[in-house]
Design an enzyme around this catalytic site. Structure first.
Site, PDB file in Angstrom:
ATOM      1  N   GLU A  41      28.960 -67.715  37.181  1.00 22.61           N
ATOM      2  CA  GLU A  41      28.248 -67.827  38.470  1.00 22.61           C
ATOM      3  C   GLU A  41      28.663 -66.713  39.430  1.00 22.61           C
ATOM      4  OE1 GLU A  41      28.527 -70.755  36.599  1.00 22.61           O
ATOM      5  OE2 GLU A  41      26.381 -70.413  36.654  1.00 22.61           O
TER       6      GLU A  41
ATOM      7  N   THR B  42      29.757 -66.903  29.338  1.00 21.48           N
ATOM      8  CA  THR B  42      31.136 -67.379  29.203  1.00 21.48           C
ATOM      9  C   THR B  42      31.189 -68.597  28.269  1.00 21.48           C
ATOM     10  OG1 THR B  42      30.781 -68.563  31.282  1.00 21.48           O
ATOM     11  CG2 THR B  42      32.028 -66.510  31.375  1.00 21.48           C
TER      12      THR B  42
ATOM     13  N   ASP C 186      20.615 -71.403  34.318  1.00 22.35           N
ATOM     14  CA  ASP C 186      21.980 -71.883  34.070  1.00 22.35           C
ATOM     15  C   ASP C 186      22.020 -72.866  32.900  1.00 22.35           C
ATOM     16  OD1 ASP C 186      24.704 -72.258  34.350  1.00 22.35           O
ATOM     17  OD2 ASP C 186      24.553 -73.614  36.067  1.00 22.35           O
TER      18      ASP C 186
ATOM     19  N   CYS D 247      30.804 -72.151  51.865  1.00 16.88           N
ATOM     20  CA  CYS D 247      31.571 -73.402  51.949  1.00 16.88           C
ATOM     21  C   CYS D 247      31.018 -74.526  51.079  1.00 16.88           C
ATOM     22  CB  CYS D 247      31.623 -73.909  53.393  1.00 16.88           C
ATOM     23  SG  CYS D 247      31.830 -72.601  54.623  1.00 16.88           S
TER      24      CYS D 247
HETATM   25 CA    CA Z   1      26.969 -72.037  34.739  1.00 14.58          CA
END
Ligand code: CA
Length: 702
Positions: A200, A257, A322, A628
């Site tokens: 990310e 990853t 994603d 945040c």
């Molecule tokens: Ca991810």
């Protein structure tokens, strides 16, 4: 089946009890034979119990006839009330587990007595440089050593008897990027296998193998191509580079990853790697909207001695949502077309359940297991490729925001599924999730500590009616799936997503914990609920079963956290669970009293007066979203694992500038010094004051 009397185990347990423990030898032969070795029926020697990661325990003393008599044997309170994702290991009477920030614990498996603990002392301020909480999914065990992947990228070996560090290596290739480790190492043929997280934020994925005795690097397998000017590391990299376009993917890192799934088949001698999503998420920014982008979202088989590529299957060519294929990979023998065939099975984020030939990667079948899946209409049976639905899911070609199912949380995430060879069913902790992919954002270079997705960080509704609608989208279910017929056999609906991993046992049972703070047992064949007990926190980890001296135990790691509850607090706070991280271990007729069960009490906050103007609040809202929200919750609604900033007291409002600049980094608040001006920080504070008044009004019914 009964666990046979095992003199060696008993002797070892006695030695452990007397404090003069011996470390058991767990080697290649023993690990490879776990499924057939009766002496190991009571052990849980590696992450998914067996190398094929079936998460099936052959123990049946606890079964569908007596499971209602389960009571607490013992419980262990973690040092930190933070996320617990670990699957414990049990090796001859000793239980090894991990808590938040990669802390390792060795406990007597019969009574929870702490034998040793190890704190790798991860800098708490590191939090902002990693996705998805301070999580760790457990250790590996091999030949008297325990292995832990540390959040900051270290891989460490500990003496299993004492917890003393034997060696430590740095797995990170570039500390200017956000590489982390949350996954459990696996040990195959004397090599410790580990991957990293960070897609990310913009990293290049890889898997590394280290010699288990010395920590010396044996091989490294990159999952995506790197800077072409530096040349391709292997023929495999040259092959996959042809599936990428433009000059931005390697600048950003490309992603891919391998942060969770590894399994191994000793007969075929293949290591299966689950590869993650693209970086950027935005396919146009990453690869000009072209190409498959190998090995994103793929299962890749390599030789464990050398890391040499053997085959791959890509679940989501040109991933833009994603859709990692880092979900657990189960190896099993199934009757396919009337003949036994060794397969690998995966239920990745994209919502399709895949069955592939374990030896060749050949596509066998795939069907939708996800309750709502809109990005593809199905999988073409001839090619094994998805039938993509551009109308529903292409947000990059015309820069049109789209609401896509599943969202980035997937139809299934890392929460492990299990397979019972007895029922032939896979037990999937399914999610329903959605994501609003909005590509209207400028490209920027990766910077440490800030996600870089190429899509806007979503803003969730700030009013109750809008949130009620949103909450309806994020549900879940426990799903018993027949992988041969590719269909659901039974399911149990849950009001919210992110329920725990599953365990199947020979006692015709499936165990699972829930987001709402319960641990449960179901009949594996019918799905009938047979037992439940309340706990204070939510459950995300996968439970295990083990036995010591003929007594069978079921262990649940309990500790709410991870990407969903910290980022999507707007939905997750409705579970009303509290931070309270413990390992609960149950046995038949256990008589230890349960700790009191607590639930979150929402009293109205007492914010300072609203003095800032609307412009400041709006500017603060945007900054909060990008800096945040990943920890304190979208739209400043937190499930309170990480503080709910709508409840900041007067002192904290006074100290706010200092806190944002690092004065609380020892507690886990990363320093944002260089990135935010004094005015930026004041605008964020103004937004929080506004959100506190919103909550106060809502709770007082105004
Ligand atoms: Ca991810």
């Amino acid at each position: 089946m009964k666990t046979p009397f095992n003199l060696a185990t008993v002797t070892l347990s006695l030695l452990l009890a007397s404090g003069t423990c011996l470390a058991a030898k767990v080697d290649a032969r023993r690990l490879a034979a776990v499924e057939t070795n009766a002496a190991d029926a009571g052990n849980w020697l590696s992450h998914g119990r067996t190398y094929g990661e079936q998460r099936y325990s052959p123990l049946d003393k606890i079964n569908d006839h007596n499971v209602d008599k389960l009571g607490l044997a013992w419980q262990f309170k973690y040092d930190l009330d933070r996320v617990v994702e670990a699957t414990p290991l049990v090796v001859d009477g000793v239980l090894y587990t991990t808590g938040a920030y990669s802390m390792v614990y060795a406990l007597d498996a019969t009574n929870g007595k702490l034998l040793w603990k190890y704190d790798p002392k991860v800098w708490r301020g590191i939090q902002g440089t990693g996705c998805c909480d301070a999580a760790n999914r457990g250790v590996a065990y091999w030949n008297g050593k325990v292995y832990v992947g540390v959040y900051d990228g270290r891989l460490e070996a500990l003496d299993a008897k004492t917890g003393k560090k034997a060696w430590s290596v740095d797995t990170v290739i570039d500390h200017d990027r956000n590489y982390t480790i949350s996954g459990a190492p696996r040990v195959v043929k004397g090599k410790v296998i580990i991957g990293n997280g960070g897609a990310e934020f913009g990293v290049r994925g890889y898997v590394t193998a280290y010699d288990a005795e010395t920590g010396k690097q044996a091989w490294r397998f990159f999952t995506v191509p790197g800077d072409p000017a530096k040349g391709d590391e292997s023929d495999t990299i040259a092959m996959i580079r042809k599936t990428w376009f433009g000059d931005q993917y390697w600048v950003q890192g490309g992603g891919g990853t391998a942060w969770n799934a590894f399994s191994y088949d000793p007969e075929l001698d293949l290591l299966y790697i689950g590869v993650g999503n693209g970086s950027y998420w935005n396919y146009r920014m990453r690869s000009e909207g072209k190409g498959d982008n190998l090995f994103l979202s793929s299962i890749v088989a390599v030789k464990p001695d050398t890391g040499k590529y053997v085959w791959h299957y890509q679940t989501t060519p040109g991933d833009a949502w994603d859709y990692t294929a880092t979900q657990d990979i189960i190896v099993a023998t199934l009757p396919i077309d009337g003949k036994p065939r060794k397969v690998v099975m995966q239920a990745p984020k994209n919502g399709f359940f895949y069955v592939l030939d374990a030896a060749t990667g050949q596509f066998i079948s795939a069907e939708k297991f996800g309750s709502i899946v809109t990005w593809a209409k199905g999988i073409d049976k001839a090619t094994g490729r998805p039938i993509f639905d551009p109308e529903a899911a292409d947000y990059w070609t015309k820069n049109e925001p789209k609401l896509v199912f599943p969202g980035s949380q997937g139809a299934h995430n890392w929460h492990p599924m299990s397979f019972s060879p007895k029922t032939g069913l896979v037990y999937i902790p399914q999610h329903v999730s959605a994501e609003h992919f909005n590509p209207n954002i400028e490209r920027r270079a990766p910077s440490k500590g800030t996600p870089n997705l190429g899509v806007q960080i979503p803003i969730v509704p700030e009013d109750k009616a809008g949130l009620d609608e949103l909450a309806k989208l994020f549900t879940g279910k426990l799903q018993a799936w027949d992988p041969v017929q590719q269909k659901e056999i039974w399911s149990v609906p849950y009001p919210m997503m992110s329920n725990g991993g599953t365990l199947a046992t020979a006692g015709n049972l499936v165990f699972q914990g829930t987001t709402h703070g319960q641990v449960r047992a179901y009949a594996a064949d019918t799905g009938k609920q047979l037992w439940a007990t309340d706990v204070s926190s939510g459950v995300v980890a996968g439970p295990i079963s083990y036995s010591v001296k003929g007594e069978q135990y079921v262990a649940f790691n309990v500790g709410w956290g991870g990407a969903f509850p910290i980022t999507f607090g707007a939905v997750a706070e409705r579970a009303r669970v509290v931070p309270d991280s413990r390992l609960y271990v149950f046995k038949l007729d256990g008589k230890t009293p349960m700790p009191p069960v607590r639930r979150r009490d929402m009293t109205p906050p007492k914010p300072p007066e609203m003095t800032a103007g609307n412009d400041a609040v709006q500017a603060g809202s945007k900054l909060f979203g990008s800096h945040c929200a990943a920890c304190h919750g979208l739209s400043a609604i937190s499930a309170n694992i990480i503080p709910d900033l709508r409840y900041l007291n007067q002192d904290k409002h006074v100290q706010f500038q200092d806190i944002v600049r690092g004065s609380h980094s020892h507690l886990g608040m990363p320093p944002f010094g260089g990135k935010l001006s004094l005015e930026d920080v004041e605008n964020i504070r103004a937004y929080l004051v506004k959100r506190a008044h919103d909550l106060k009004a809502e709770l007082l019914g105004q």
